[in-house]
Design a protein around this motif. Sequence first.
Motif, short mmCIF file in Angstrom:
data_model
loop_
_atom_site.label_atom_id
_atom_site.label_comp_id
_atom_site.label_asym_id
_atom_site.label_seq_id
_atom_site.Cartn_x
_atom_site.Cartn_y
_atom_site.Cartn_z
N VAL A 1 0.83 -1.20 0.00
CA VAL A 1 0.00 0.00 0.00
C VAL A 1 0.86 1.25 0.00
CG1 VAL A 1 -1.70 1.32 1.32
CG2 VAL A 1 -1.92 -1.16 1.12
N SER A 2 1.99 1.20 0.74
CA SER A 2 2.86 2.37 0.85
C SER A 2 4.32 1.94 0.87
CB SER A 2 2.54 3.19 2.11
OG SER A 2 2.76 2.40 3.26
N TYR A 3 5.20 2.92 0.67
CA TYR A 3 6.64 2.66 0.65
C TYR A 3 7.35 3.86 1.27
CZ TYR A 3 11.39 2.11 -1.14
OH TYR A 3 12.75 1.99 -1.24
N THR B 1 6.89 8.93 3.00
CA THR B 1 6.04 7.77 2.76
C THR B 1 5.21 8.01 1.50
OG1 THR B 1 5.90 7.21 5.12
CG2 THR B 1 4.20 6.31 3.68
N LEU B 2 5.36 7.12 0.54
CA LEU B 2 4.63 7.24 -0.72
C LEU B 2 3.54 6.18 -0.79
CD1 LEU B 2 7.61 7.68 -3.23
CD2 LEU B 2 6.11 9.47 -2.33
N ILE C 1 2.31 7.34 -9.56
CA ILE C 1 2.76 7.61 -8.19
C ILE C 1 2.63 9.10 -7.87
CG2 ILE C 1 4.72 7.50 -6.60
CD1 ILE C 1 5.70 5.05 -8.02
N LYS C 2 2.98 9.94 -8.85
CA LYS C 2 2.87 11.39 -8.63
C LYS C 2 1.40 11.79 -8.44
CE LYS C 2 5.38 14.13 -11.22
NZ LYS C 2 6.04 14.71 -12.41
N SER D 1 11.65 7.26 -10.31
CA SER D 1 11.61 6.31 -11.42
C SER D 1 12.07 4.92 -10.96
CB SER D 1 12.50 6.80 -12.57
OG SER D 1 13.85 6.93 -12.15
N GLY D 2 13.03 4.86 -10.05
CA GLY D 2 13.49 3.57 -9.54
C GLY D 2 12.42 2.85 -8.75
N ILE D 3 11.69 3.59 -7.91
CA ILE D 3 10.60 3.00 -7.13
C ILE D 3 9.50 2.51 -8.06
CG2 ILE D 3 8.81 3.47 -5.41
CD1 ILE D 3 10.77 5.52 -4.18
#
Length: 630
Positions: free
Chosen positions: A329-331, A369-370, A353-354, A340-342
Amino acid sequence: MNFLHKYGIEKQSDGVILTLYVLDFDTEFANELGTTGTSTYQDEIGQYAQQRFPTFKINAIKIVAGGILIGMFSFTSITQSKTTVKAASQDQTLINTLTYSVKSGDSLSLIAKKYRLTTNELKLFNQLTSDTIKVGQVLNIPLLKYDVKSGDSLSVLAKQFGTTSDRIKQLNSLTSDVIYLGQSLYVPVASTVSTAPTSTITQPKTTTYTVQSGDSLSVIAKNFQTTVSSIKEANSLTTDIIRVGQTLNIPGKVNESPSVTTQPSQELTKYTVMSGDSLSVLAKRFNTSVEDIKKQNSLTTDTIYLGQMLVIPSSSEAKTAVESKTIPVSYKVVAGDTLSGIAKAFGLSVSFIKEINNLTSDTIYLGQTLQLKKQPTTKTYVVKNGDTLSEIAKEHGTTTEEMVKINQLTSTNIAVGQVLTINSTNGTASATIENSLTYRTHTVQSGDNIWDLSVKYGIPQAELLRANNLTTSSRLTIGQKLKIPVHQIAVQKTVSEHHGEYLTWWTEAQYVFPIGKVATVIDFQTGKSFKVKRTVGANHADSETLTTTDTNIAKGIWGGYSWSTRAVIVEIDGREIAASMSFYPHDVDYVPNNGINGHFDIHFKDSTRHKDGKVDPYHQEKIRIAAGVE
């Protein structure tokens, strides 16, 4: 006397004739070249030749200025008159290689990619013990620049230089065995050649094997108890593609990584660091930990760099993000992470993601936290005439099954006026397993038109009209509901890190590179790059450079404006797509002050020409080269 770096080599049975190019000369100089003995000019030239080409056995020297041969003299007479010079008969190894001066931002992998070599080839040829290089460092490139002569053929050149026809074709982007008189070709130099004494390196024993029907590199590696990477390195292969009848050098069984203690449940994987990678991203991808990777590679920090070779301890059940359907759900962002790597690690797109994290740039920070999944919101919906459960589910980013479950329905039948509860995500993550299509709703506002909406949502105008049963003459009304197609395009595996995804224009590439999108074009042969924007075009991507600087870079690559096609990689939101481009500005122009008037053509797999709607074979050939499928 000013000598140019440019020189030429003419091979003889017992040495070479060296051609030197000078910037200035005079009559006296030209006259003295025809004499023997201790001419001042001859001494100066001889000393320069010995210092510049210490490994050549030079029999004679030619001097060229302004494209004119102004003299030639025997070099042997000079070397014999100098007691401090080694005997000319001393056995020397001929190396006529290119050189490259390291610039800011360079890495070994980028330089290798520019010359279509491997990092290991560069390291071995330059006797490097690590991937570290510094600005200003001069690297020897294991390539000859050879001009085709009468009677030459690829097989003749391959035999003469101890290589293969396939390797020469690969280095020069040749699609057939045809070469022509005067053509300049890159020819590989054996990486075991050395210009200075080196420590003894024990090479594994090799054997030769002829490829049979049904063979693959993995099958051959298993049969000979070696690895695919060892076979590729021994044969200078950049892809896993082999053909029946091809002769391969098979290295003996060797240890590819340092002897270290690992957990019995782990396997070791050799991995080359790519753009966007970080230790945390790699740890998640290979189901291991940052500390285990650092321990395995004797790293003292979390910093890794592009082109670095790592040994990754991974679980035998580890999968790459594209192969795994499980996305957290999050990272939490750690040192070295990039957006870009994520995105690449979890098989998502940067734009997705943005969007769900309300980011206005690609900048992220340590500890941030993304969210990687859209959080559902619960709302109600009143069924209208003509509604179906499946259409309601699609429009609200959910599924029919989920709608039946949360509304405790016994069937998919619904009635006008019925109130439904919806757990909506307003769209789902960019497809990670396969291409998919969902829909979102747009409510028409004052000033809206079909063309602007198609650009806004990144879909062709014709598709938007078709999805809403409209035509180009249809009028929009304020408050009108439009169905907006949302395409999620799966990330495809590439042949190697140097090649791009082989995406079909009509069903994939045009959605990854929509009108209005800015991208980076990377020339496949030279590695040079510049920014472009897709401004128009339905059959292929009509694009324009962003700035005059970008235009000048493109002109340098094409040698001015040209309709000639070149293999390129188009980088969009961290994804690299195989493409072909010509650089001849024409027709309408949208980007001002960029040094050109008009747009140029970028083609993708199965894209067509505007003039006749047919596939252009020249562009398609270059696209296959960029994808590595030729």
